[in-house]
Design an enzyme around this catalytic site. Sequence first.
Site, short mmCIF file in Angstrom:
data_model
loop_
_atom_site.label_atom_id
_atom_site.label_comp_id
_atom_site.label_asym_id
_atom_site.label_seq_id
_atom_site.Cartn_x
_atom_site.Cartn_y
_atom_site.Cartn_z
N ALA A 1 0.77 -1.22 -0.05
CA ALA A 1 -0.09 -0.02 0.06
C ALA A 1 0.73 1.16 0.00
CB ALA A 1 -0.85 0.05 1.23
N ASP A 2 0.62 2.23 -0.70
CA ASP A 2 1.06 3.54 -0.46
C ASP A 2 0.10 4.74 -0.39
OD1 ASP A 2 3.30 5.02 -0.44
OD2 ASP A 2 2.98 5.95 -2.43
N THR A 3 0.34 5.52 0.44
CA THR A 3 -0.82 6.82 0.56
C THR A 3 -0.05 8.19 0.45
OG1 THR A 3 -2.20 5.24 1.95
CG2 THR A 3 -2.34 7.98 2.29
#
Length: 189
Positions: free
Chosen positions: A68-70
């Site tokens: 995941a990346d935000t």
Amino acid sequence: MLYLASQSPRRRQLLEQIGVNFRIVDVDVPEQRLLGESPRDYVSRVAREKARAGLAVLEESGAAVLGADTEVVLDDEVFGKPDDAEDAACMLRRLSGRVHEVISTVWLVTRSGEWSDTSLSRVTMPTLDNATITAYIATREPFGKAGAYGIQGHGAKLIEHLDGSHSGVMGMPIYETARLLRAHSLIGA
């Protein structure tokens, strides 16, 4: 077995919150936006690279890895994690009184395929005075967080309005993640 390619305590907490059994796989993926790469493509690429890097170090044939990346985005500029207090203050001043986007993408990678989903949220911050910014930085909460704030802690006081996913702003969009995991029989209904 499901693995999470992240050291983020927030991502672990979010998966635990919905009862997902998983293990952590440690990865080191550079988070550098490529020239001409859109913010959305950048976030997706980094999340995918994390999941792929996790799968590459595992020997289990049935392993599935979440990456995941935000990122916080204002005027097409990606606001990563602040380098220091001055950088955090600069980010918060720029976000002050504005609406910005938070893009959160999750990838599920196995030896037989790769799937992703993305959450796009719009966050409104009120105008922040210097005293508010200084007090928030003193909590040490801005460090290690995209855009120099965390919606789940003291930073919640900096959010005037959220249109989108609270968990996505935290770092892993749970609705989208659960949908991916259900679609691939990694969690029940």
